[in-house]
Structure formats: C-alpha cells, structure tokens
Design a protein around this motif. Structure first.
Motif, PDB file in Angstrom:
ATOM      1  N   GLU A 162       0.829  -1.211   0.000  1.00 41.69           N
ATOM      2  CA  GLU A 162       0.000   0.000   0.000  1.00 41.69           C
ATOM      3  C   GLU A 162       0.863   1.262   0.000  1.00 41.69           C
ATOM      4  N   GLY A 184       2.116   2.147  -3.420  1.00 43.85           N
ATOM      5  CA  GLY A 184       1.097   2.809  -4.234  1.00 43.85           C
ATOM      6  C   GLY A 184       0.895   4.256  -3.832  1.00 43.85           C
ATOM      7  N   ASP A 228       3.759   6.346  -5.046  1.00 43.21           N
ATOM      8  CA  ASP A 228       3.679   6.559  -6.496  1.00 43.21           C
ATOM      9  C   ASP A 228       2.607   7.563  -6.890  1.00 43.21           C
ATOM     10  N   CYS A 250      -0.844   7.485  -5.931  1.00 43.04           N
ATOM     11  CA  CYS A 250      -2.239   7.026  -5.928  1.00 43.04           C
ATOM     12  C   CYS A 250      -2.943   7.535  -4.671  1.00 43.04           C
ATOM     13  N   VAL A 287      -5.447   3.022  -4.313  1.00 41.38           N
ATOM     14  CA  VAL A 287      -4.615   1.932  -3.796  1.00 41.38           C
ATOM     15  C   VAL A 287      -5.497   0.764  -3.381  1.00 41.38           C
ATOM     16  N   SER A 340      -7.176  -0.644  -6.832  1.00 42.20           N
ATOM     17  CA  SER A 340      -6.295  -1.164  -7.876  1.00 42.20           C
ATOM     18  C   SER A 340      -5.241  -2.143  -7.373  1.00 42.20           C
ATOM     19  N   ILE A 341      -4.836  -2.022  -6.126  1.00 41.69           N
ATOM     20  CA  ILE A 341      -3.742  -2.853  -5.631  1.00 41.69           C
ATOM     21  C   ILE A 341      -4.212  -3.890  -4.624  1.00 41.69           C
TER      22      ILE A 341
END
Length: 188
Positions: free
Chosen positions: A80, A83, A86, A88, A93, A96-97
């Motif tokens: 997490e 993300g 990056d 997000c 997060v 999408s993750i």
C-alpha cells in the motif's frame, strides 16, 4: 470496505467492536425471531421477501466483514505504501492494488454469503405466510410435509432447481478461490 476499515484503521472501540461481532454471531438467528418479528411488523415488511432479505443481510454483514478483515491483514503495508508513494489516492490503492490481492477472500466470502442466503429456511418459514412469496426451500418443506403423499417426481425436479444455482455460482467462483498471490514483505 468494513473489513478494510477494521484491518487498516485504528479508531476508538475497534477491539470492542470486533469482540462484539464475534459474540453476537455466536447466537443463532432463532434467538432473535421475536425481536425481528416486531421490527418487521413495525416497518410493514412482515410477509415480504424484502423483509427477510433485509434481516438476512443485517445478520450476514458483520461476520463477512470479520472474515474479509483476515484477508486484508495478510496484505503487507509495504504494498500500500508503494502505491501511495507513487501518487495514488487511498481509494485508488484500495481498488487497484489491494482488492486484486484478496480475490480469493472475496470469492470465499461471496460463496459463504450466497450459500447462507440461499439455504435460509427458518426466517422464510417464520415470516413468509402467503403462497405468492414462497421460496424453493419453503416449497420443498411443503412437498415433504405429508409423508403419505410425497410426489417424488416433483420433489426431484424442485430439488434439482434448488441445487442448480449453487453449482453454477461455484463454477464461476472456483477460479478465484484457487488463486494464490505472493506479496513482497521484508524478512527479518
């Protein structure tokens, strides 16, 4: 989302809430029949499928949130944080993750909830009185209620229709149940 909140956020009363969920799930639904009758009657939902759906959902959500919390706990924080670093948002997060990593948990909870709702008999038998709202589980009970006049052909056909959605649901979710994911956690 409730399972994610229980797994990832610290809030006052979190531990007490989780203990209460387990404690309340220990009581069978038959212990709540009188209270549920009064609530459904007050809301005008007695003898309606929507009333039974509402009650079954209210009884099912806390335990499924507890189960899915365990799957969220298995996802490392590092995934997490990567993300978030990056760029997000927290929702991106999560969506999408984290959600793709817990697909087996979502499939397990989906099957558990579907089977619990599909096989429900007690609430339907107690709160549905009219014949136009009868479900397959109640209809099966009516078919076998008189042991001297059981129509085995009809019983077999209704039983097949009762079993078919469960098999179909399992066929669509078995791939998700078998997925395994390996996360990148730090070893000490």
């Amino acid at each position: 989302m409730a399972g994610y909140a229980l797994a990832r956020t610290e809030f006052p009363g979190r531990q007490a809430l989780m203990k209460t969920i387990l404690l309340l799930h220990a009581f069978p639904s038959v212990a709540l029949l009188i209270a549920v009758f009064y609530i459904l009657n007050f809301m005008g939902l007695f003898d309606s499928l929507w009333g039974v759906v509402l009650v079954k959902t209210a009884l099912q959500i806390p335990m499924t949130a507890w189960i899915i919390k365990g799957f969220f706990d298995d996802v490392p924080w590092d995934v997490e944080w990567a993300g978030l670093i990056d760029g997000c948002s927290r929702f991106k997060v999560w969506f999408s993750i984290v959600l793709p990593l817990i697909k087996p948990g979502i499939a397990a909870v989906s099957i558990f909830s579907f089977l619990s709702g599909w096989s429900e008999f007690l609430l339907l038998y107690t709160f549905i009185l009219s014949d136009e709202n009868v479900t397959l589980s109640s209809y099966l009970q009516k078919l076998i209620s008189d042991p001297n006049m059981v129509n085995y052909g009809m019983l077999s056909a209704v039983s097949l229709f009762y079993m078919f959605p469960v098999l179909l649901f399992f066929l669509f979710t078995q791939k998700s149940l078998m997925q395994m994911s390996a996360g990148g956690g730090k070893g000490i």
